[in-house]
Design an enzyme around this catalytic site. Structure first.
Site, PDB file in Angstrom:
ATOM      1  N   CYS A 228       0.836  -1.197   0.000  1.00 31.38           N
ATOM      2  CA  CYS A 228       0.000   0.000   0.000  1.00 31.38           C
ATOM      3  C   CYS A 228       0.875   1.253   0.000  1.00 31.38           C
ATOM      4  CB  CYS A 228      -0.879   0.019   1.235  1.00 31.38           C
ATOM      5  SG  CYS A 228       0.098   0.014   2.725  1.00 31.38           S
TER       6      CYS A 228
ATOM      7  N   CYS B   2       3.201   1.604   2.824  1.00 26.78           N
ATOM      8  CA  CYS B   2       4.435   0.815   2.702  1.00 26.78           C
ATOM      9  C   CYS B   2       5.467   1.641   1.939  1.00 26.78           C
ATOM     10  CB  CYS B   2       4.189  -0.481   1.943  1.00 26.78           C
ATOM     11  SG  CYS B   2       3.075  -1.611   2.758  1.00 26.78           S
TER      12      CYS B   2
ATOM     13  N   CYS C 277      42.131 -20.782  -6.829  1.00 24.97           N
ATOM     14  CA  CYS C 277      41.252 -20.151  -7.813  1.00 24.97           C
ATOM     15  C   CYS C 277      39.933 -19.734  -7.185  1.00 24.97           C
ATOM     16  CB  CYS C 277      41.002 -21.106  -8.974  1.00 24.97           C
ATOM     17  SG  CYS C 277      42.518 -21.516  -9.845  1.00 24.97           S
TER      18      CYS C 277
ATOM     19  N   ASP D   8       7.327  22.054 -34.503  1.00 24.19           N
ATOM     20  CA  ASP D   8       8.404  22.540 -35.348  1.00 24.19           C
ATOM     21  C   ASP D   8       8.022  22.204 -36.796  1.00 24.19           C
ATOM     22  OD1 ASP D   8      11.065  23.369 -36.060  1.00 24.19           O
ATOM     23  OD2 ASP D   8      11.494  21.245 -36.381  1.00 24.19           O
TER      24      ASP D   8
ATOM     25  N   ASP E 109      12.520  18.019 -33.253  1.00 20.44           N
ATOM     26  CA  ASP E 109      13.695  17.177 -33.339  1.00 20.44           C
ATOM     27  C   ASP E 109      14.397  17.213 -31.983  1.00 20.44           C
ATOM     28  OD1 ASP E 109      16.388  16.577 -33.599  1.00 20.44           O
ATOM     29  OD2 ASP E 109      16.423  17.121 -35.708  1.00 20.44           O
TER      30      ASP E 109
ATOM     31  N   ASP F 254      16.087  20.919 -31.465  1.00 20.83           N
ATOM     32  CA  ASP F 254      15.110  21.691 -30.707  1.00 20.83           C
ATOM     33  C   ASP F 254      15.232  21.448 -29.208  1.00 20.83           C
ATOM     34  OD1 ASP F 254      14.016  22.671 -33.088  1.00 20.83           O
ATOM     35  OD2 ASP F 254      12.784  20.887 -33.319  1.00 20.83           O
TER      36      ASP F 254
END
Lengths: 904, 71
Positions: free
Chosen positions: A25, A28, A96, A530, A766, A770
């Site tokens: 909820c 929480c 290793c 534009d 763009d 822009d």
């Protein structure tokens, strides 16, 4: 020094997204946020309930990911980790394993490493958001070992799904326990009443039996509420669990006291609220179950995107085809894709030809042809042919990964409306307890004395409470208020709708960068577009070609006239060597009309005026009025037409040619030209015609403008072009407001002016050129980003270069916000209406009180309403997109099979 | 005065428990003075008032103390 230190800290800040399981909820959410923000070094924390994720900005020098995990787990939630099982060849015990273990444990986000050199296995538990599987493998590989993943492993999506399924399963089991037991307890409680008394055995009403049935329910499925609320309380945090715990606890306690101490004044044996405690648990668990299901469903869209991630790739190494995991493809690798296979990573086609279905990434429903030099996107489906391509973006850099990341990030953000709802819900719980206390005191000291009668009943039950004392009634109403006020659906209302909306947008190639972008898009009143590249194609093309009505007398013989095609052919020949955009447009226009464009023998540019060339031995001039005037060419025959075209915003170029050229084409082609060549080649050029060039409007622009207007939006066009050209385009599109002659650096200022008028402005343009205007606007929409979404600025990214997607973005945003408001209405509206009923408003008039179990039913109904309402979004398609849809991953799978068979 | 986290938590617990007990005591005294309530109602009511007061005070007093006195 302090400033420097602050700057250093700012630079050093990192961001991590942690999965958080167990939140139910809004409270929480606040609880986790508060706990994270309380950690030293954490600058900000944003938690999304539906996504089950916490985004944390922190200083790694002051705080580690492990600290965050610990604090989240301390307050009763889980941070689920992923597991990677690796087959590591060549390990020797005692050395290793230590080297690998140390190297892996040093990676941020690695929780645990288990190494078994005997089986060559390295098992790593890690946080996917902090470190990738590829990075883990790379680390081991860098130590000199051969690494491969054991089996297919589980990817993030599978794990997330498993996690959600586990939660759904857990709540389902709780339901399967609580509902039958709750039903038996309820039947037992009312078994004395007709008609139940006629077919239920009397022992079912035995209080000890009811106690025996209810107790496992409370300490089983109901345990979670007590544990979670205690975890929060001891850190000074409250959540919905506290409401449930006090409600269930109080009802159960009264029932136990009335069973074992019937004379204690709590209503005696006739007021053992075992059924209240049992049904409270059952209804709350039902609510939990519904919430878990909803959360799983609303993140479906992102899972669909994740499903598209190819698992395997065929790479050409040392001249041989090698199959490798897709996340191990490296930049520069050459990959082979057969029909029916998915493109594993992004790249550029080297050889081959095919049609690729990109709908799953771009929303484009028609397969796109791919040949040498074309870009391909990882996750898209190869349909027809096989091709090879060179990988250019891999792993997290692929378009699909960027899109998934963008959508995920969007889903962890909060819309302003959501932040408000969370805040209200968070304070609501304290408020509810305060209200429960006030209601208790009122009914204890005043209400009972004023209105209590022996006819007291619970609403919708035949259950009489004549033995109820003052404490029993006050406590009953107080508990009912606690349960009925629970705003659990509030926490789900906004994030669930936002997840559904952002996911739905992604399905159509519309990427909202955050929930705030969705909210802002829905509120937009003015859309500024534009011009170049957005409304128009962004490259000039030939729009009109006119031949001179009275061509000059040419060489020998009568004037045969000239055609428009001949004018264009001459112009294109003259421009063939030009690199000017207008020249290129003329050449392209001639080629598109199927004209044979001969090479120019001599070419010269006349800066600012045009070009001159020798074509097929004749002199050709192409340029503006000034050039024609300088060369003494009379253009009066076409001047009116030229002005008309210029008024339409087109660039007009006059074409003049020496007479013999004109004759050559009309008089039988080459032979005539050759015949006339020697003496006519030196004749002065005369007007042959005009060619008009303009940046043409995209096919969908006019429809999009109409649709935007239909949505009640004001549309404006912004361009750096001159007023006349801009007006001409705007007229054709029906745009009323034109902002012309605006240089790029002033575009943001123009947007600000509109905002100063009190408008909520969306700027569409763009994403690169822009960028300042997009950033200034309330909503910046970067259009035609293609698949390189990471580079784009703006709040909304439209992958395809289609202005109709602007309409779709507004429609999706509005639908999402509509859903949010409906959900909040169901969640808050229910509370507002139910609290007075729970507090005993009806009691003075009808002597009836709402029972705790009825309160729980109402509360579950609220969650159910929100759940059902949100799920409606799954089938939503923006009206502008009604038509063929992007295929589901299941459809992709179905289509892949026959293609693979055919390919093999 | 600055307190560490543990001390702040202890002080908070002392404060909210005291206030909740005072509220319960006040309830009990009022029931003694204002009416003919049973002992169960008096004690049960005082316990309920104490419980709700604790729930209301714990999340409000703890952060307040932390803010004021550190920790």
């Amino acid at each position: 020094m302090a400033v420097e230190e602050r700057e250093r800290q700012k630079d050093a800040l990192q961001e991590v997204t942690l999965p958080v399981a167990g939140m139910t909820c809004a409270a929480c959410v606040r609880k986790v946020e508060k706990a994270l923000k309380g950690l030293p070094g954490v600058q900000d924390a944003t938690v999304n309930l539906s996504a089950g994720k916490a985004g944390v900005v922190f200083d790694p020098a002051a705080c580690a990911v492990a600290d965050m995990e610990k604090v989240i787990e301390d307050i009763g939630y889980e941070v689920p980790a992923s597991r990677l099982n690796l087959l590591v060849l060549g390990m020797t015990p005692g050395h290793c394993d230590i080297v690998i273990g140390n190297a892996l444990r040093a990676l941020p986000g690695v929780r645990a490493v288990t190494i078994n050199p005997a089986t060559d296995t390295v098992s790593v538990e890690y946080l996917e958001s902090a470190v990738s599987a590829a990075a883990i493998k790379k680390t081991v590989r860098s130590l000199g070992y051969d690494v491969s993943e054991k089996g297919e492993g589980e990817d993030a999506m599978d794990r997330e799904r498993q996690l959600r399924q586990a939660e759904v399963r857990r709540q389902l089991i709780n339901m399967l326990v609580s509902w039958p037991l709750g039903a038996i307890v309820m039947l037992g409680t009312f078994s004395d009443y007709r008609p139940l008394s006629e077919f239920l055995p009397s022992f079912m009403n035995n209080k000890i039996l009811l106690f025996a049935l209810t107790t496992p329910l409370v300490i089983g499925p109901g345990r979670q509420f007590f544990v979670n609320s205690w975890n929060g309380l001891r850190r000074g945090l409250t959540d919905m669990n506290l409401l449930y715990a006090t409600g269930i606890g109080a009802a159960y306690l009264i029932a136990v006291i009335n069973t074992f101490f019937p004379d204690a004044g709590f209503g005696g044996e006739r007021a053992t609220f075992f059924e209240a405690a049992a049904l409270l648990v059952a209804f709350i668990v039902l609510g939990r179950y519904l919430e878990a299901v909803t959360r799983g469903r609303t993140s479906q869209a992102i899972r669909n995107l994740m499903k598209l991630r190819p698992k395997r790739a065929t790479v050409i190494r040392d001249g041989r085809e090698t199959e490798v995991p897709a996340d191990e493809v490296e930049i520069g690798d050459v990959c082979l894709v057969r029909p029916g296979e998915s493109v594993p990573v992004d790249g550029v086609v080297l050889e081959g030809y095919s049609a690729v279905d990109e709908s799953m990434v771009t929303g484009e429903s028609i397969p796109v042809e791919k040949r040498d030099g074309d870009e391909v996107t990882g996750g898209t489906l190869n349909k027809t042919g096989a091709f090879r391509f060179r990988a250019t973006r891999v792993g997290a850099g692929t378009a699909l990964s960027q899109i998934i990341k963008l959508v995920e990030e969007a889903q962890t953000t909060k819309a302003p409306i959501q932040a408000l709802a969370d805040k209200v819900a968070g304070h609501f719980i304290l408020g509810v307890h305060a209200l429960a206390l006030a209601v208790f005191l009122f009914w204890f000291f005043a209400g009972f004395g004023l209105w209590f009668t022996e006819d007291t009943r619970l609403v919708l039950t035949p259950y009489k409470l004549e033995d109820l004392g003052v404490f029993g009634l006050a406590l009953l109403i107080s508990v009912t208020v606690l349960v009925i006020s629970c705003p659990c659906a509030v926490g789900l209302a906004t994030p669930a709708a936002m997840m559904a909306g952002t996911g739905k947008g992604a399905e159509f190639g519309i990427l909202f960068k955050g929930a705030d972008a969705v909210e802002a898009t829905a509120r937009v009143r003015v859309v500024v577009l534009d011009k170049t590249g957005t409304l128009t194609k962004g490259e000039p093309s030939v729009t009109d070609v006119l031949a001179a009505p009275n061509p000059p007398s040419v060489g020998r013989g009568p004037s045969p006239g000239i055609t428009a095609d001949e004018v264009l052919r001459l112009a294109a020949a003259a421009e063939k060597n030009s690199e000017h955009p207008l020249g290129e447009a003329i050449v392209r226009g001639a080629q598109q009309r199927g004209l044979d464009v001969p090479p120019a023998e001599r070419f010269g540019s006349i800066p600012g005026h045009g070009v001159e060339a020798t074509v097929e031995g004749r002199e050709v001039l192409l340029g503006n009025r000034k050039l024609m005037a300088e060369r003494g060419i009379d253009v009066s025959a076409l001047i009116a037409e030229a002005e008309r075209l210029e008024n339409e915003g087109k660039t007009v170029m006059f074409v003049a040619a020496s007479p013999s050229v004109i004759l050559s084409r009309e008089g039988g082609g080459t032979q005539a030209a050759e015949g006339a060549g020697s003496d006519a080649g030196h004749s002065a050029p005369q007007l042959a015609g005009v060619v008009a060039v303009a940046d043409t409007i995209k096919d969908t622009s006019a429809r999009a403008i109409g649709e935007l207007k239909r949505l009640g939006l004001r549309v404006a066009m912004m361009t750096g072009d001159n007023r006349r050209t801009a007006d001409a385009i705007a007229r054709q599109l029906g745009i009323g407001r034109v902002l012309a002659e605006v240089p790029p650096q002033d575009k943001a200022a123009e947007v600000r002016k509109l905002q100063d008028e009190g408008q909520t402005v969306a700027m569409v343009g763009d994403g690169v050129n822009d960028a300042p205007a997009l950033a200034q606007a309330n909503v910046g929409m970067a259009i035609g980003s293609g698949t390189d979404v990471a580079k784009e600025t703006g709040h909304v990214i439209l992958i395809r270069d289609d202005i109709l997607d602007v309409v779709a973005a507004v429609q999706v945003a509005r639908a999402t916000m509509r859903l949010v408001k409906q959900n909040l209405f169901w969640a808050f509206g229910y509370n507002a209406a139910a609290i007075p009923l729970g507090a005993g408003l009806l009691y003075p008039f009808f002597s009836q009180v709402v029972s705790p179990e009825l309160a729980a039913l109402l509360m579950a109904t609220s969650s159910l309403s929100v759940t059902m309402n949100t799920l409606r979004m799954r089938g939503y398609r923006p009206p502008i997109k009604r038509g063929p849809s992007a295929p589901s991953p299941e459809r992709v799978e179905r289509e892949r099979e026959p293609l693979l068979e055919a390919g093999s | 005065m600055r307190l560490d986290a543990k001390d702040a938590a202890r002080l908070s617990a002392a404060v909210y428990t005291s206030i909740a007990m005072l509220a319960a005591l006040a309830f009990f005294l009022v029931t003694l003075l204002t009416g003919d309530y049973s002992w169960v109602a008096r004690i049960g009511g005082a316990v309920w008032v104490f419980g709700l007061s604790m729930i209301i005070l714990m999340p409000t007093v703890t952060p307040w103390i932390r803010r004021r006195l550190g920790g």
